[in-house]
Motif scaffolding. Structure first.
Motif, PDB file in Angstrom:
ATOM      1  N   MET A 189       0.828  -1.195   0.000  1.00  0.00           N
ATOM      2  CA  MET A 189       0.000   0.000   0.000  1.00  0.00           C
ATOM      3  C   MET A 189       0.868   1.253   0.000  1.00  0.00           C
ATOM      4  N   VAL A 190       1.716   1.358  -1.024  1.00  0.00           N
ATOM      5  CA  VAL A 190       2.558   2.528  -1.222  1.00  0.00           C
ATOM      6  C   VAL A 190       2.443   2.932  -2.688  1.00  0.00           C
ATOM      7  N   GLU A 191       3.021   4.053  -3.048  1.00  0.00           N
ATOM      8  CA  GLU A 191       2.918   4.558  -4.413  1.00  0.00           C
ATOM      9  C   GLU A 191       3.395   3.509  -5.417  1.00  0.00           C
ATOM     10  N   GLY A 192       2.578   3.267  -6.422  1.00  0.00           N
ATOM     11  CA  GLY A 192       2.907   2.292  -7.442  1.00  0.00           C
ATOM     12  C   GLY A 192       2.450   0.881  -7.126  1.00  0.00           C
ATOM     13  N   ASN A 193       2.030   0.630  -5.887  1.00  0.00           N
ATOM     14  CA  ASN A 193       1.560  -0.686  -5.453  1.00  0.00           C
ATOM     15  C   ASN A 193       2.463  -1.831  -5.903  1.00  0.00           C
ATOM     16  N   PRO A 194       3.758  -1.790  -5.555  1.00  0.00           N
ATOM     17  CA  PRO A 194       4.643  -2.892  -5.936  1.00  0.00           C
ATOM     18  C   PRO A 194       4.198  -4.195  -5.279  1.00  0.00           C
ATOM     19  N   ALA A 195       4.428  -5.306  -5.975  1.00  0.00           N
ATOM     20  CA  ALA A 195       4.048  -6.608  -5.440  1.00  0.00           C
ATOM     21  C   ALA A 195       5.078  -7.094  -4.430  1.00  0.00           C
ATOM     22  N   TYR A 196       4.595  -7.770  -3.410  1.00  0.00           N
ATOM     23  CA  TYR A 196       5.518  -8.472  -2.523  1.00  0.00           C
ATOM     24  C   TYR A 196       6.199  -9.577  -3.326  1.00  0.00           C
ATOM     25  N   ALA A 197       7.441  -9.890  -2.984  1.00  0.00           N
ATOM     26  CA  ALA A 197       8.131 -11.012  -3.607  1.00  0.00           C
ATOM     27  C   ALA A 197       7.292 -12.269  -3.435  1.00  0.00           C
ATOM     28  N   PHE A 198       7.380 -13.162  -4.408  1.00  0.00           N
ATOM     29  CA  PHE A 198       6.514 -14.336  -4.443  1.00  0.00           C
ATOM     30  C   PHE A 198       6.523 -15.094  -3.118  1.00  0.00           C
ATOM     31  N   ASP A 199       7.697 -15.449  -2.619  1.00  0.00           N
ATOM     32  CA  ASP A 199       7.778 -16.261  -1.403  1.00  0.00           C
ATOM     33  C   ASP A 199       7.168 -15.540  -0.215  1.00  0.00           C
ATOM     34  N   LEU A 200       7.408 -14.242  -0.099  1.00  0.00           N
ATOM     35  CA  LEU A 200       6.833 -13.482   1.006  1.00  0.00           C
ATOM     36  C   LEU A 200       5.316 -13.397   0.858  1.00  0.00           C
ATOM     37  N   ALA A 201       4.842 -13.194  -0.352  1.00  0.00           N
ATOM     38  CA  ALA A 201       3.395 -13.124  -0.581  1.00  0.00           C
ATOM     39  C   ALA A 201       2.717 -14.413  -0.130  1.00  0.00           C
ATOM     40  N   VAL A 202       3.335 -15.541  -0.439  1.00  0.00           N
ATOM     41  CA  VAL A 202       2.764 -16.837  -0.053  1.00  0.00           C
ATOM     42  C   VAL A 202       2.816 -17.012   1.466  1.00  0.00           C
ATOM     43  N   GLU A 203       3.916 -16.637   2.090  1.00  0.00           N
ATOM     44  CA  GLU A 203       4.041 -16.782   3.533  1.00  0.00           C
ATOM     45  C   GLU A 203       3.025 -15.905   4.263  1.00  0.00           C
ATOM     46  N   ARG A 204       2.741 -14.740   3.717  1.00  0.00           N
ATOM     47  CA  ARG A 204       1.742 -13.864   4.321  1.00  0.00           C
ATOM     48  C   ARG A 204       0.368 -14.537   4.317  1.00  0.00           C
ATOM     49  N   ILE A 205       0.012 -15.172   3.207  1.00  0.00           N
ATOM     50  CA  ILE A 205      -1.271 -15.869   3.131  1.00  0.00           C
ATOM     51  C   ILE A 205      -1.275 -17.101   4.024  1.00  0.00           C
ATOM     52  N   ARG A 206      -0.149 -17.816   4.075  1.00  0.00           N
ATOM     53  CA  ARG A 206      -0.090 -18.994   4.955  1.00  0.00           C
ATOM     54  C   ARG A 206      -0.304 -18.582   6.414  1.00  0.00           C
ATOM     55  N   ALA A 207       0.323 -17.504   6.833  1.00  0.00           N
ATOM     56  CA  ALA A 207       0.152 -17.029   8.206  1.00  0.00           C
ATOM     57  C   ALA A 207      -1.288 -16.598   8.460  1.00  0.00           C
ATOM     58  N   ALA A 208      -1.876 -15.921   7.487  1.00  0.00           N
ATOM     59  CA  ALA A 208      -3.270 -15.486   7.624  1.00  0.00           C
ATOM     60  C   ALA A 208      -4.204 -16.690   7.695  1.00  0.00           C
ATOM     61  N   ALA A 209      -3.966 -17.687   6.860  1.00  0.00           N
ATOM     62  CA  ALA A 209      -4.805 -18.889   6.846  1.00  0.00           C
ATOM     63  C   ALA A 209      -4.689 -19.645   8.166  1.00  0.00           C
ATOM     64  N   ASP A 210      -3.471 -19.766   8.682  1.00  0.00           N
ATOM     65  CA  ASP A 210      -3.282 -20.442   9.964  1.00  0.00           C
ATOM     66  C   ASP A 210      -4.031 -19.713  11.072  1.00  0.00           C
ATOM     67  N   ALA A 211      -3.982 -18.386  11.053  1.00  0.00           N
ATOM     68  CA  ALA A 211      -4.698 -17.607  12.062  1.00  0.00           C
ATOM     69  C   ALA A 211      -6.204 -17.806  11.928  1.00  0.00           C
ATOM     70  N   ALA A 212      -6.700 -17.835  10.690  1.00  0.00           N
ATOM     71  CA  ALA A 212      -8.130 -18.036  10.469  1.00  0.00           C
ATOM     72  C   ALA A 212      -8.573 -19.408  10.969  1.00  0.00           C
ATOM     73  N   ARG A 213      -7.756 -20.430  10.727  1.00  0.00           N
ATOM     74  CA  ARG A 213      -8.113 -21.791  11.158  1.00  0.00           C
ATOM     75  C   ARG A 213      -8.104 -21.912  12.681  1.00  0.00           C
ATOM     76  N   SER A 214      -7.334 -21.096  13.340  1.00  0.00           N
ATOM     77  CA  SER A 214      -7.221 -21.189  14.795  1.00  0.00           C
ATOM     78  C   SER A 214      -8.378 -20.518  15.522  1.00  0.00           C
TER      79      SER A 214
END
Length: 206
Positions: free
Chosen positions: A46-71
């Motif tokens: 959420m900064v100017e240009g909306n650059p994408a997170y690196a692939f591995d970090l993007a996946v880890e962010r979703i994995r952490a979010a999913a784990d939190a949701a399941r808990s």
């Protein structure tokens, strides 16, 4: 908002309001505390240009979010967004690579806002086994709800489109008044009785 409706409420949580996976997980827990039944997490910053997170970090962010949701111990729908096509920072092939990884990481729903057209939306749907969300914007506005459903999309978002249509109507009316001194276009206004009836109906349903 949660108290105003008996329906499940999902929040658009942008990048999770954080970069680190653990902080995104905390955002999910806080979302659940206020009563949300789901939220979306984007893979662009959420900064100017909306650059994408690196692939591995993007996946880890979703994995952490999913784990939190399941808990949480209750249903909570995590929508993983691949926003790079919409923001012009990566192509559809990369978006598909990301949503496939997001699926493996535990996302319940994936979302690639504004693919170039119907054929590209079909590629998105065919790429994963979990439900796909589509945004009724850009070229997809030409499709109807049944047509989008026939492609295999399970949820349709309007994003800011209703607000933008409203803003366009306000601008058109004010231009006619300020530029031309004309109030003729105001004849298309909805009656107060109609709006009040809609508000009362909504309150009764709540």
């Amino acid at each position: 908002i949660v108290r105003a409706t008996p329906l499940p409420v999902s929040g658009d949580f942008e990048n999770g309001f954080a970069d680190a996976p653990d902080d995104v997980a905390e955002t999910i827990r806080l979302a659940a505390e206020v009563g949300l039944s789901g939220c979306s997490i984007e893979d662009t910053q959420m900064v100017e240009g909306n650059p994408a997170y690196a692939f591995d970090l993007a996946v880890e962010r979703i994995r952490a979010a999913a784990d939190a949701a399941r808990s949480l111990g209750r249903p909570f729908i995590l929508c993983a967004r691949a926003d790079g096509v919409m923001n012009g920072v990566y192509d559809l092939d990369e978006a598909i690579r990301r949503i496939q990884a997001f699926e493996k990481a535990g996302a319940d729903l994936v979302y690639v806002p504004v693919p170039p057209g119907e054929a590209e939306l079909r590629r998105v749907v065919d790429a994963v086994a979990i439900p796909v969300n589509a945004l009724a914007a850009g070229p997809l506005r030409a499709l109807t709800v049944p047509e989008i459903a026939a492609i295999g999309v399970r949820r349709i978002s309007l994003g800011s489109m209703i607000a933008r249509v409203t803003h366009a109507a306000i601008a058109e009316q004010m231009e006619a008044i300020v530029r031309d001194g004309s109030f003729a276009k105001l004849s298309a206004a909805a009656s107060g009785d109609r709006i009040n009836a809609m508000l009362i109906a909504g309150a009764d349903e709540g």
